[in-house]
Design a protein around this motif. Structure first.
Motif, PDB file in Angstrom:
ATOM      1  N   CYS A   1       0.833  -1.204   0.000  1.00 45.04           N
ATOM      2  CA  CYS A   1       0.000   0.000   0.000  1.00 45.04           C
ATOM      3  C   CYS A   1       0.865   1.251   0.000  1.00 45.04           C
ATOM      4  CB  CYS A   1      -0.917   0.021   1.215  1.00 45.04           C
ATOM      5  SG  CYS A   1      -2.209  -1.233   1.158  1.00 45.04           S
ATOM      6  N   GLN A   2       1.926   1.267   0.798  1.00 45.86           N
ATOM      7  CA  GLN A   2       2.786   2.442   0.892  1.00 45.86           C
ATOM      8  C   GLN A   2       3.602   2.643  -0.376  1.00 45.86           C
ATOM      9  OE1 GLN A   2       4.974   1.638   4.445  1.00 45.86           O
ATOM     10  NE2 GLN A   2       3.292   2.284   5.789  1.00 45.86           N
ATOM     11  N   ALA A   3       3.824   1.602  -1.127  1.00 49.55           N
ATOM     12  CA  ALA A   3       4.602   1.712  -2.355  1.00 49.55           C
ATOM     13  C   ALA A   3       3.830   2.498  -3.418  1.00 49.55           C
ATOM     14  CB  ALA A   3       4.962   0.330  -2.880  1.00 49.55           C
ATOM     15  N   GLY A   4       2.513   2.470  -3.380  1.00 47.05           N
ATOM     16  CA  GLY A   4       1.706   3.203  -4.352  1.00 47.05           C
ATOM     17  C   GLY A   4       1.603   4.675  -3.998  1.00 47.05           C
ATOM     18  N   ASP A   5       0.723   5.391  -4.679  1.00 42.23           N
ATOM     19  CA  ASP A   5       0.554   6.824  -4.447  1.00 42.23           C
ATOM     20  C   ASP A   5      -0.482   7.142  -3.376  1.00 42.23           C
ATOM     21  OD1 ASP A   5       2.402   7.489  -6.323  1.00 42.23           O
ATOM     22  OD2 ASP A   5       0.970   7.831  -7.960  1.00 42.23           O
ATOM     23  N   ALA A   6      -0.998   6.154  -2.708  1.00 37.48           N
ATOM     24  CA  ALA A   6      -2.065   6.396  -1.747  1.00 37.48           C
ATOM     25  C   ALA A   6      -1.612   7.225  -0.554  1.00 37.48           C
ATOM     26  CB  ALA A   6      -2.632   5.072  -1.261  1.00 37.48           C
ATOM     27  N   TYR A   7      -0.365   7.163  -0.178  1.00 37.92           N
ATOM     28  CA  TYR A   7       0.103   7.857   1.011  1.00 37.92           C
ATOM     29  C   TYR A   7       0.925   9.103   0.704  1.00 37.92           C
ATOM     30  CZ  TYR A   7      -1.619   4.177   4.013  1.00 37.92           C
ATOM     31  OH  TYR A   7      -2.429   3.327   4.688  1.00 37.92           O
ATOM     32  N   THR A   8       1.042   9.485  -0.535  1.00 34.31           N
ATOM     33  CA  THR A   8       1.805  10.698  -0.854  1.00 34.31           C
ATOM     34  C   THR A   8       0.873  11.895  -0.825  1.00 34.31           C
ATOM     35  OG1 THR A   8       1.436  10.374  -3.218  1.00 34.31           O
ATOM     36  CG2 THR A   8       3.466   9.475  -2.299  1.00 34.31           C
ATOM     37  N   ARG A   9       1.339  12.977  -0.231  1.00 32.35           N
ATOM     38  CA  ARG A   9       0.552  14.198  -0.127  1.00 32.35           C
ATOM     39  C   ARG A   9       0.944  15.158  -1.223  1.00 32.35           C
ATOM     40  NH1 ARG A   9      -0.023  16.472   5.956  1.00 32.35           N
ATOM     41  NH2 ARG A   9      -1.830  15.216   6.483  1.00 32.35           N
ATOM     42  N   GLU A  10      -0.047  15.930  -1.667  1.00 36.22           N
ATOM     43  CA  GLU A  10       0.256  16.967  -2.638  1.00 36.22           C
ATOM     44  C   GLU A  10       0.919  18.123  -1.908  1.00 36.22           C
ATOM     45  OE1 GLU A  10      -3.150  18.213  -4.809  1.00 36.22           O
ATOM     46  OE2 GLU A  10      -3.790  16.162  -5.194  1.00 36.22           O
ATOM     47  N   LYS A  11       1.866  18.738  -2.580  1.00 34.78           N
ATOM     48  CA  LYS A  11       2.565  19.855  -1.976  1.00 34.78           C
ATOM     49  C   LYS A  11       1.626  21.058  -1.924  1.00 34.78           C
ATOM     50  CE  LYS A  11       6.858  22.374  -2.103  1.00 34.78           C
ATOM     51  NZ  LYS A  11       8.154  22.553  -2.731  1.00 34.78           N
ATOM     52  N   PHE A  12       1.610  21.765  -0.785  1.00 39.09           N
ATOM     53  CA  PHE A  12       0.744  22.919  -0.598  1.00 39.09           C
ATOM     54  C   PHE A  12       1.232  24.083  -1.441  1.00 39.09           C
ATOM     55  CE2 PHE A  12      -0.245  26.866   1.729  1.00 39.09           C
ATOM     56  CZ  PHE A  12      -1.618  26.826   1.623  1.00 39.09           C
ATOM     57  N   LYS A  13       0.319  24.645  -2.207  1.00 38.07           N
ATOM     58  CA  LYS A  13       0.633  25.800  -3.030  1.00 38.07           C
ATOM     59  C   LYS A  13      -0.298  26.930  -2.615  1.00 38.07           C
ATOM     60  CE  LYS A  13       1.808  22.813  -6.848  1.00 38.07           C
ATOM     61  NZ  LYS A  13       1.401  22.317  -8.161  1.00 38.07           N
ATOM     62  N   PRO A  14       0.178  27.897  -1.855  1.00 36.40           N
ATOM     63  CA  PRO A  14      -0.711  28.972  -1.409  1.00 36.40           C
ATOM     64  C   PRO A  14      -1.131  29.851  -2.580  1.00 36.40           C
ATOM     65  CG  PRO A  14       1.529  29.461  -0.789  1.00 36.40           C
ATOM     66  CD  PRO A  14       1.539  28.074  -1.353  1.00 36.40           C
ATOM     67  N   GLN A  15      -2.368  30.301  -2.538  1.00 38.16           N
ATOM     68  CA  GLN A  15      -2.892  31.182  -3.566  1.00 38.16           C
ATOM     69  C   GLN A  15      -3.368  32.464  -2.892  1.00 38.16           C
ATOM     70  OE1 GLN A  15      -5.977  28.922  -5.387  1.00 38.16           O
ATOM     71  NE2 GLN A  15      -4.561  27.630  -6.534  1.00 38.16           N
ATOM     72  N   PRO A  16      -3.269  33.580  -3.588  1.00 33.99           N
ATOM     73  CA  PRO A  16      -3.727  34.821  -2.964  1.00 33.99           C
ATOM     74  C   PRO A  16      -5.239  34.780  -2.758  1.00 33.99           C
ATOM     75  CG  PRO A  16      -3.180  35.190  -5.253  1.00 33.99           C
ATOM     76  CD  PRO A  16      -2.738  33.798  -4.917  1.00 33.99           C
ATOM     77  N   THR A  17      -5.661  35.056  -1.540  1.00 30.57           N
ATOM     78  CA  THR A  17      -7.087  35.011  -1.235  1.00 30.57           C
ATOM     79  C   THR A  17      -7.720  36.389  -1.328  1.00 30.57           C
ATOM     80  OG1 THR A  17      -6.580  35.259   1.108  1.00 30.57           O
ATOM     81  CG2 THR A  17      -6.834  33.017   0.260  1.00 30.57           C
ATOM     82  N   ARG A  18      -6.927  37.452  -1.201  1.00 25.03           N
ATOM     83  CA  ARG A  18      -7.469  38.796  -1.292  1.00 25.03           C
ATOM     84  C   ARG A  18      -6.396  39.750  -1.778  1.00 25.03           C
ATOM     85  NH1 ARG A  18      -7.716  38.766   5.077  1.00 25.03           N
ATOM     86  NH2 ARG A  18      -5.580  39.392   5.485  1.00 25.03           N
ATOM     87  N   ASP A  19      -6.830  40.857  -2.311  1.00 24.95           N
ATOM     88  CA  ASP A  19      -5.936  41.876  -2.807  1.00 24.95           C
ATOM     89  C   ASP A  19      -5.499  42.734  -1.622  1.00 24.95           C
ATOM     90  OD1 ASP A  19      -4.494  43.647  -4.284  1.00 24.95           O
ATOM     91  OD2 ASP A  19      -6.221  44.589  -5.261  1.00 24.95           O
ATOM     92  N   LEU A  20      -4.223  42.637  -1.268  1.00 24.37           N
ATOM     93  CA  LEU A  20      -3.746  43.352  -0.085  1.00 24.37           C
ATOM     94  C   LEU A  20      -3.777  44.861  -0.276  1.00 24.37           C
ATOM     95  CD1 LEU A  20      -0.778  41.056   1.005  1.00 24.37           C
ATOM     96  CD2 LEU A  20      -3.074  41.169   1.949  1.00 24.37           C
ATOM     97  N   GLU A  21      -3.495  45.340  -1.478  1.00 22.41           N
ATOM     98  CA  GLU A  21      -3.526  46.783  -1.719  1.00 22.41           C
ATOM     99  C   GLU A  21      -4.953  47.319  -1.578  1.00 22.41           C
ATOM    100  OE1 GLU A  21      -1.009  48.946  -2.122  1.00 22.41           O
ATOM    101  OE2 GLU A  21       0.282  47.234  -1.698  1.00 22.41           O
ATOM    102  N   LYS A  22      -5.888  46.584  -2.078  1.00 17.12           N
ATOM    103  CA  LYS A  22      -7.287  47.001  -1.960  1.00 17.12           C
ATOM    104  C   LYS A  22      -7.712  47.003  -0.497  1.00 17.12           C
ATOM    105  CE  LYS A  22     -11.855  45.848  -3.721  1.00 17.12           C
ATOM    106  NZ  LYS A  22     -12.648  44.900  -4.511  1.00 17.12           N
ATOM    107  N   GLU A  23      -7.268  46.018   0.240  1.00 18.91           N
ATOM    108  CA  GLU A  23      -7.585  45.943   1.670  1.00 18.91           C
ATOM    109  C   GLU A  23      -6.974  47.118   2.415  1.00 18.91           C
ATOM    110  OE1 GLU A  23      -9.508  43.995   4.841  1.00 18.91           O
ATOM    111  OE2 GLU A  23      -9.602  43.635   2.691  1.00 18.91           O
ATOM    112  N   LYS A  24      -5.739  47.496   2.062  1.00 18.15           N
ATOM    113  CA  LYS A  24      -5.094  48.651   2.698  1.00 18.15           C
ATOM    114  C   LYS A  24      -5.889  49.920   2.427  1.00 18.15           C
ATOM    115  CE  LYS A  24      -0.300  47.097   2.451  1.00 18.15           C
ATOM    116  NZ  LYS A  24       0.999  47.348   1.811  1.00 18.15           N
ATOM    117  N   ARG A  25      -6.299  50.132   1.177  1.00 17.22           N
ATOM    118  CA  ARG A  25      -7.074  51.332   0.844  1.00 17.22           C
ATOM    119  C   ARG A  25      -8.401  51.363   1.600  1.00 17.22           C
ATOM    120  NH1 ARG A  25      -5.325  50.084  -4.463  1.00 17.22           N
ATOM    121  NH2 ARG A  25      -7.345  49.103  -4.848  1.00 17.22           N
ATOM    122  N   ARG A  26      -9.028  50.218   1.718  1.00 15.79           N
ATOM    123  CA  ARG A  26     -10.304  50.147   2.437  1.00 15.79           C
ATOM    124  C   ARG A  26     -10.127  50.509   3.899  1.00 15.79           C
ATOM    125  NH1 ARG A  26     -13.715  46.836   5.342  1.00 15.79           N
ATOM    126  NH2 ARG A  26     -12.133  45.273   5.706  1.00 15.79           N
TER     127      ARG A  26
END
Length: 171
Positions: free
Chosen positions: A42-67
């Motif tokens: 089971c461990q030899a297969g891909d069942a136990y491998t995790r995808e690498k976390f890729k952060p994505q921008p959730t909000r526009d920081l400049e817009k938040e600063k102006r607000r």
């Protein structure tokens, strides 16, 4: 001319072999122990491998600063102001409704056309009373609208040209 025989008889030199159906003999049995895979497989297969976390921008920081700057400077959130402006615009658009008088004229015309079609099909007497009643109601509503409009025009004209003092007109 008869139908062919359903069974084929073996040649006389061979003995007929009894046909056995395994499903008919006995039901399928489960194996004595369950078939489990070992952990290493089971461990030899891909069942136990995790995808690498890729952060994505959730909000526009400049817009938040102006607000936030706007909130600190004026004490109000500009997003709320935009929502109110859009809401007020929608109300203004709803107020500018199409002319009811024109709508009534179109409805009367539609009913006349319908009645003409029914008369052409020989069903005119069946619908004539109903359609004429509806047309009468529409005409009555149009008269009410006409009276309101003429009253409004009279009020506008009296405000624009006051008639109360005749002596000033004679001089």
């Amino acid at each position: 001319g008869d139908a062919l025989p359903l069974q084929r008889f073996p040649p006389s030199s061979k003995q007929p072999v009894p046909v056995s159906y395994p499903a008919a003999r006995q039901p399928h049995r489960l194996p004595a122990r369950p078939l489990l895979r070992p952990a290493k497989v089971c461990q030899a297969g891909d069942a136990y491998t995790r995808e690498k976390f890729k952060p994505q921008p959730t909000r526009d920081l400049e817009k938040e600063k102006r607000r936030l700057q706007n909130i600190l400077a004026t004490g109000k959130d500009e997003v709320e102001d935009e929502v109110k402006q859009v809401f007020v615009r929608k109300k203004e658009e709803e107020i500018a409704e199409p002319d009811r008088f024109e709508e009534l004229m179109n409805e009367i015309q539609e009913r006349r056309e319908f009645l003409a079609e029914m008369e052409a099909l020989g069903q005119g007497k069946k619908f004539q009373g109903i359609v004429l009643t509806e047309i009468s109601q529409k005409l009555h509503e149009m008269e009410i609208i006409d009276k309101k409009r003429s009253e409004e025009m009279r009020n506008i004209m009296t405000k624009a040209f006051p008639v109360g003092n005749k002596s000033s007109l004679q001089d």
